[in-house]
Design an enzyme around this catalytic site. Structure first.
Site, PDB file in Angstrom:
ATOM      1  N   HIS A 115       0.811  -1.220   0.000  1.00 63.24           N
ATOM      2  CA  HIS A 115       0.000   0.000   0.000  1.00 63.24           C
ATOM      3  C   HIS A 115       0.843   1.268   0.000  1.00 63.24           C
ATOM      4  O   HIS A 115       0.353   2.326  -0.380  1.00 63.24           O
ATOM      5  CB  HIS A 115      -0.953  -0.002   1.197  1.00 63.24           C
ATOM      6  CG  HIS A 115      -0.282   0.102   2.536  1.00 63.24           C
ATOM      7  ND1 HIS A 115       0.141  -0.999   3.253  1.00 63.24           N
ATOM      8  CD2 HIS A 115       0.043   1.179   3.302  1.00 63.24           C
ATOM      9  CE1 HIS A 115       0.685  -0.608   4.389  1.00 63.24           C
ATOM     10  NE2 HIS A 115       0.642   0.715   4.447  1.00 63.24           N
ATOM     11  N   HIS A 179       4.790   8.682  13.236  1.00 67.35           N
ATOM     12  CA  HIS A 179       3.846   7.618  13.571  1.00 67.35           C
ATOM     13  C   HIS A 179       4.604   6.385  14.031  1.00 67.35           C
ATOM     14  O   HIS A 179       5.764   6.187  13.688  1.00 67.35           O
ATOM     15  CB  HIS A 179       2.889   7.292  12.421  1.00 67.35           C
ATOM     16  CG  HIS A 179       3.498   6.689  11.190  1.00 67.35           C
ATOM     17  ND1 HIS A 179       4.615   7.173  10.553  1.00 67.35           N
ATOM     18  CD2 HIS A 179       3.114   5.618  10.444  1.00 67.35           C
ATOM     19  CE1 HIS A 179       4.886   6.449   9.476  1.00 67.35           C
ATOM     20  NE2 HIS A 179       3.999   5.494   9.402  1.00 67.35           N
TER      21      HIS A 179
END
Length: 314
Positions: A115, A179
């Site tokens: 992805h 993140h």
């Protein structure tokens, strides 16, 4: 020939663990702006820098960088699966010139991507086949990692190579910003997980679904404030965006890998894709950032950014 840039965060949790509608609307508007920017530029070729998340590249052979002359999307998290529209001749040209510049880069005639590549291409140009592409993998999760200065040098070399392609080239960087999703660390992983990190190719549907559900659950816990992963760091994210906007990318050379993790989480290393893309732009001379979007989105476990830039005629 002209060059342009679009960098963006990706998140497999988009559409699965969404924030408030006002936030979604802001993100959608930013992506629409990016799509308009790209359509107006009308690239002949997209050179995309992106990471992998142990879906295509594993510890059985983990290069710091790899250029694909052919690439297949594995279709994780519902992204488009199948072959990318890779410009093989351009990939070979870029690889030769990058190697000639002294940057050691691997090369693949059968790259598998996830992805990190597919979501960016789908969101920006509609599909993984819409525009001819040169995919460039940058290891951003599997330690040990090289210094970030090598990423800048890779980007500059790619930018110089692109200048010789006689094509309108769009540089895309996909990843980050701050993140710390639940990606296993090899050094501390149980033996059975280590085996998956060494060679976890071709998982069963049940295995892939279970893995993806763990990430979705982690996103929900993080948004609820009960997850144990590192917090997002908007201050760090905005500082990075400011440095990239300034054009003085060499400042980042002094940022250590340990500092990245301390400040912005293990997967903040994905901003290497942004650094490479901006460095590629800098090879053409000065550039001007035309738009910058940023939101802290816990539901997606991401400091979420999108930026666009054009070369400045001197």
């Amino acid at each position: 020939m002209p060059v342009a840039l679009c960098t963006m965060s990706h998140s497999p949790l988009m559409g699965r663990n969404d924030p408030a509608q006002t936030v979604i609307d802001d993100v959608d508007a930013a992506f629409e702006n990016a799509r308009t920017f790209i359509a107006d530029f009308a690239p002949d070729l997209i050179v995309i820098f992106a990471p992998d998340h142990y879906n295509g590249v594993y510890y059985d052979l983990m290069p710091p960088f790899c250029i694909g002359a052919a690439a297949q999307s594995v279709g994780d998290y519902g992204t488009e699966s199948g072959p990318l529209n890779v410009d093989r001749d351009a990939a070979y040209t870029v690889a030769r010139e990058v190697l000639a510049s002294g940057v050691d880069v691997a090369f693949s005639e059968r790259m598998h991507v996830d992805h990190g590549f597919a979501q960016a291409l789908q969101l920006l140009v509609g599909s993984i086949t819409a525009v001819p592409t040169v995919p460039i993998f940058i290891n951003s999760v599997a330690e040990p990692l090289g210094p970030v200065s090598r990423v800048r040098l890779l980007g500059e070399a790619v930018g110089r190579a692109a200048a010789n392609l006689d094509k309108r080239v769009l540089f895309v960087g996909s990843g980050g910003l701050s993140h710390d999703p639940p990606v296993p660390q090899f050094a501390t992983a149980p033996t059975e997980v280590k085996e998956k990190l060494i060679d976890g190719r071709n998982p069963t549907e049940a295995e892939r679904n279970a893995r993806e559900q763990r990430v979705i659950d982690a996103g929900r816990d993080f948004a609820a404030g009960v997850a144990t992963i590192a917090p997002l760091n908007p201050e760090w994210d905005r500082n990075l965006l400011d440095v990239l906007t300034s054009g003085e990318i060499e400042q980042i050379d002094s940022w250590t890998n340990e500092w990245f993790v301390e400040q912005a989480g293990h997967s903040s290393h994905e901003v290497r894709t942004w650094i490479a893309a901006y460095a590629a732009m800098s090879a053409a001379g000065k550039y001007r950032v035309t738009s910058t979007f940023y939101r802290e989105i816990p539901e997606w476990i991401a400091g979420f950014g999108i930026s666009t830039a054009v070369a400045v005629d001197e």
